[in-house]
Design a protein around this motif. Sequence first.
Motif, short mmCIF file in Angstrom:
data_model
loop_
_atom_site.label_atom_id
_atom_site.label_comp_id
_atom_site.label_asym_id
_atom_site.label_seq_id
_atom_site.Cartn_x
_atom_site.Cartn_y
_atom_site.Cartn_z
N CYS A 1 47.36 -16.40 -13.74
CA CYS A 1 46.37 -15.43 -13.27
C CYS A 1 45.29 -15.21 -14.32
O CYS A 1 44.11 -15.06 -13.99
N SER B 1 46.89 -1.63 3.04
CA SER B 1 48.11 -1.62 2.24
C SER B 1 48.01 -0.57 1.16
O SER B 1 46.94 0.02 0.93
N GLY C 1 45.49 -2.44 -3.48
CA GLY C 1 44.41 -3.36 -3.20
C GLY C 1 43.08 -2.67 -3.08
O GLY C 1 42.91 -1.51 -3.45
N GLU D 1 48.49 -4.22 -13.38
CA GLU D 1 47.74 -5.48 -13.36
C GLU D 1 47.47 -5.97 -14.77
O GLU D 1 47.53 -7.18 -15.05
N GLN E 1 55.47 -13.17 -8.97
CA GLN E 1 54.46 -13.10 -7.92
C GLN E 1 53.09 -12.88 -8.56
O GLN E 1 52.89 -11.97 -9.34
N LEU F 1 48.92 -12.15 -8.79
CA LEU F 1 47.99 -11.20 -8.20
C LEU F 1 47.20 -11.87 -7.09
O LEU F 1 46.95 -13.07 -7.11
N ASP F 2 46.81 -11.07 -6.10
CA ASP F 2 46.04 -11.58 -4.97
C ASP F 2 44.71 -12.15 -5.46
O ASP F 2 44.06 -11.59 -6.34
N HIS F 3 44.30 -13.29 -4.87
CA HIS F 3 43.08 -13.96 -5.33
C HIS F 3 41.85 -13.08 -5.15
O HIS F 3 40.97 -13.03 -6.02
N ASP F 4 41.77 -12.34 -4.01
CA ASP F 4 40.62 -11.46 -3.80
C ASP F 4 40.56 -10.38 -4.87
O ASP F 4 39.47 -9.98 -5.31
N ARG F 5 41.72 -9.90 -5.30
CA ARG F 5 41.75 -8.88 -6.36
C ARG F 5 41.25 -9.48 -7.68
O ARG F 5 40.52 -8.84 -8.43
#
Length: 271
Positions: free
Chosen positions: A33, A225, A228, A23, A2, A4-8
């Motif tokens: 990533c 959450s 984040g 991370e 999975q 990492l979130d794009h915004d992160r």
Amino acid sequence: MQHLDHDRLVFLALGESEADDGEARHLDACAHCRAEVDGLRHVAGLGAGTQGLGDLPDPPEHVWQGIVAQVAAAEALPSLGDRRAAGPPAAAPTPGSGAGAEGGAGAEIGAARPGPAGGRRRRLPRWAVTAVTAAAAAAVGVAGTFAVLSGRADEPRAPERVVLASGTLSAYGTTPRDANGDARVFTDNQLHLHVANLPAVPGYYEVWLIDPATMRMFSVGVLNSGTGDALLPLPPNVDLRTYSVVDVSAEQYDNKPAHSGDSLLRGTLTG
């Protein structure tokens, strides 16, 4: 694996927050990533390098034609998740029509566009958005990193944020030791929080500022959450020398506005 979130990844690329241990390990192991962060940093550098420029001439028409052609070519590439019947690629807009003429490159990039006749719309792949946005930034000298990353080059650049106070958040009480976070207060009365590895709770996470001398406190807002980033507004008259402790608590849906007494993270603001 999975990703990492794009915004992160945007926050990390801009230096708005430091990568936590999990991370950092993921970026070491995940070429996808890592490449995305490198691409975003490159785009950020293009934006930062143009901040002193002004009164730039309009780019020649062939620049926009080249950008539109790259967008159309990227959309025509097959997608791993696309199970629709193959059809002819979408035709590139002609000069003087669509976003290339009226809305600029920013309005075109990132928008869903028609695919083959009768088919669903398909969104431009994120790597293509980053690459084409970088080309547009280099061509027109876009000023403002956030405008470049979001593909909205026609919007005014957001003012630079200055950090007024900051602190590290550590696990509190019986919270697992790998839970952590950091907090920064900007001069525009915004509290930026990054949290990681908070334990799952049946209710929700709430953020507080506490006066350690009297233990008086007030709520700042909630987190969506346990991992984040969040940006929460602070009262304009808050005294950070008094309310210097940042607390993240686990709360129940019980219609009780007071602190539950179950603190997960705490840290002291200094600066």
